[in-house]
Every structure is written in structure tokens, then in C-alpha cells.
Design an enzyme around this catalytic site. Structure first.
Site, PDB file in Angstrom:
ATOM      1  CG  ASP A  20       5.886 -14.431  -1.284  1.00 24.87           C
ATOM      2  OD1 ASP A  20       6.424 -13.701  -0.319  1.00 24.87           O
ATOM      3  OD2 ASP A  20       6.479 -15.488  -2.103  1.00 24.87           O
ATOM      4  CG  ASP A  22      11.724 -12.266  -3.412  1.00 25.30           C
ATOM      5  OD1 ASP A  22      12.265 -12.100  -4.370  1.00 25.30           O
ATOM      6  OD2 ASP A  22      11.897 -11.199  -2.577  1.00 25.30           O
ATOM      7  CE  LYS A 161       5.225 -12.195   3.339  1.00 24.54           C
ATOM      8  NZ  LYS A 161       5.350 -12.829   2.200  1.00 24.54           N
ATOM      9  CG  ASP A 184       7.651 -18.715  -1.766  1.00 29.98           C
ATOM     10  OD1 ASP A 184       7.425 -17.834  -1.088  1.00 29.98           O
ATOM     11  OD2 ASP A 184       8.945 -18.954  -1.980  1.00 29.98           O
ATOM     12  CG  ASP A 188       4.391 -16.467   1.929  1.00 29.64           C
ATOM     13  OD1 ASP A 188       4.030 -15.186   2.253  1.00 29.64           O
ATOM     14  OD2 ASP A 188       5.022 -17.148   1.149  1.00 29.64           O
TER      15      ASP A 188
HETATM   16  O1  LIG Z   1      12.340 -10.763   1.825  1.00 31.36           O
HETATM   17  C1  LIG Z   1      12.273 -11.974   1.955  1.00 31.36           C
HETATM   18  O2  LIG Z   1      13.024 -12.791   2.593  1.00 31.36           O
HETATM   19  C2  LIG Z   1      11.596 -12.747   1.181  1.00 31.36           C
HETATM   20  O3  LIG Z   1      10.429 -12.165   0.605  1.00 31.36           O
HETATM   21  P1  LIG Z   1       9.026 -12.582   0.114  1.00 31.36           P
HETATM   22  O4  LIG Z   1       8.247 -12.565   1.458  1.00 31.36           O
HETATM   23  O5  LIG Z   1       8.457 -11.915  -0.816  1.00 31.36           O
HETATM   24  O6  LIG Z   1       9.123 -14.095  -0.343  1.00 31.36           O
HETATM   25 MG   LIG Z   2       8.196 -15.893  -0.911  1.00 31.25          MG
END
Ligand SMILES: O=C(O)COP(=O)(O)O
Ligand SMILES: [Mg+2]
EC number: 3.1.3.18
Length: 237
Positions: A20, A22, A161, A184, A188
């Protein structure tokens, strides 16, 4: 007598990692975690990014980290295997737009990157999610809302995902089970379910920690480094 050769019992090798973006390879304020990037660059196996964010964001991150352009974006709705190949998109926006129009009657919603987002809708996190979820239940739409801690996404229940990882793994000649997944948050979970091993970073929310096979002590990008070191120490990558 039936027995498994010892090598099969102890040989647990993964062929790729999916991480992932963020909250996982970033710092607390969302900047790219440079030490995590350095660690990723030392790896010899394919490293795929999976994000709720839009495809061009994922591709840019992949390019700047020094990866090959294999990315899952829009929570699985958009997938690309290399920089020089077009991405593929799920046909899932129509139901999301219906949900958005309905919810707009009750809340002042702000779409994030609407010009670039093709398969789902991401919203600023400034409205009552639980209330929105219960309102949405009164409609018979095949959509759900997921909170990534960075945005609230209105997405098809068929897209996540995990579905994206299966698709991308297939394009790479691999199985989703060949991947270790690092993440996180709630978006995910499905990627953990289909991958061979799931690692949550220490800042992860409860739902992802419960879905994980291993949880790091360190948080954010330091957690991603710890995850990779854990896999190296075990000899699994
Ligand atoms: O775009 C988002 O809401 C979060 O992005 P991520 O899946 O990379 O944590
Ligand atoms: Mg994330």
C-alpha cells in the site's frame, strides 16, 4: 507411508511484494518515507504498489521510487503492469455515481480528483460516515464505503485491492499467493486475504491488524522496512 519432503515444509518463498502507499511507505504527514524507498530499491524481486489513489499517482510513485510500473490503483479498479502499457479499468462508476447523487441530498460532499478517477468516487473525510452508510443501505446498490484514513471511497463491492492483485498477478505470470502484502488500513484487507502473507504496519487500524499474519512494531515507512527485514530474516524473499 505419506510424508512431505522436509524442503517443502520449511521452504516458504514469495516471488513478489505488494505494498500500500499512504500510511505504509509514507511518513505520518504523507510524504514518501525515504529510508523505506532505499530499502525497496535493494530488493531483487518485483515490488508492486497498491493504492486507493488514482492511476497516475500510483504510476508516478512507482517511477520515482525506481520500480517497473506494476500498480493497482483506485482500490483495485485500475491496474497497470508496466509504464509503457495502458491501464485497465473496471466498469464500476455508474453505481458509485448513483450512490453519490443520493448521499449528496444529505451531505455536502467533496469529490477528490474526479477528472482522473474512473472506477470509484473518493470523498473528503468531512461527513458522518456511519450515517451515510446507514442511508446507503436503504438503496439496493452494489456499492460500499471504505475509509482509508486519507479519504472515504464509494466503491463497487466487486472491486477491491484483492481483485486487483489477482488480475495484476495474472498479467505478471504469478499467483496472488506468490505475493506478500503490506498495508495499513481497511482497503488493504482483501489484498491480505488473497496474498500468501499479510503484514500490517504498526500504525494500521484494528481491522487490518486482525487480517494480518504479522504486525510490525514500527509505524509508517519504518514499519515497511521492518516488514521487509522480517521477510529477509526468515529467508522468505
Ligand atoms: O487514496 C487513499 O484513500 C489511500 O491510499 P492508500 O490505499 O495508498 O493508503
Ligand atoms: Mg494506506
Amino acid at each position: 507411508m505419506f510424508y512431505l519432503p522436509i524442503s517443502n515444509l520449511f521452504l516458504m518463498k514469495f516471488k513478489a511484494i505488494v505494498a500500500d502507499i499512504d500510511g505504509t511507505i509514507t511518513c505520518e504527514k504523507r510524504e514518501l518515507h525515504l529510508e523505506a524507498v532505499k530499502k525497496i530499491r535493494t530488493l531483487k524481486l518485483p515490488f508492486v504498489l497498491a493504492t486507493g489513489n488514482i492511476l497516475c499517482y500510483a504510476r508516478t510513485a512507482s517511477r520515482l521510487i525506481g520500480l517497473e510500473g506494476a500498480v493497482i490503483a483506485e482500490n483495485g479498479g485500475a491496474v497497470a503492469v508496466r509504464f509503457d502499457l495502458q491501464g485497465t479499468y473496471e466498469e464500476s462508476m455508474e453505481e458509485c455515481e448513483k450512490a453519490y447523487s443520493f448521499l449528496s441530498q444529505y451531505f455536502n460532499l467533496t469529490k477528490l480528483d474526479p477528472h482522473y478517477r474512473k472506477t470509484e468516487i473518493a470523498l473528503r473525510r468531512d461527513f458522518d460516515l456511519e450515517k451515510a452508510r446507514s442511508l446507503l443501505k436503504t438503496l439496493n446498490l452494489d456499492v460500499e464505503m471504505v475509509d482509508t484514513k486519507y479519504a472515504i471511497h464509494i466503491k463497487s463491492k466487486k472491486v477491491n485491492k484483492g481483485v486487483g492483485l489477482k488480475k495484476l498477478a495474472n498479467m505478471m505470470g504469478l499467483k496472488a499467493r506468490d505475493f506478500v502484502a503490506i498495508g495499513d488500513s481497511a482497503n488493504d484487507v482483501e489484498m491480505f486475504e488473497v496474498s500468501g502473507f499479510g503484514i500490517a504496519v504498526g500504525n494500521g487500524d484494528e481491522i487490518i491488524k486482525e487480517a494480518a499474519d504479522y504486525v510490525t512494531e514500527a509505524t509508517y515507512g519504518d514499519g515497511a522496512i521492518e516488514a521487509i527485514e522480517f521477510l529477509e530474516e526468515k529467508g522468505w524473499i
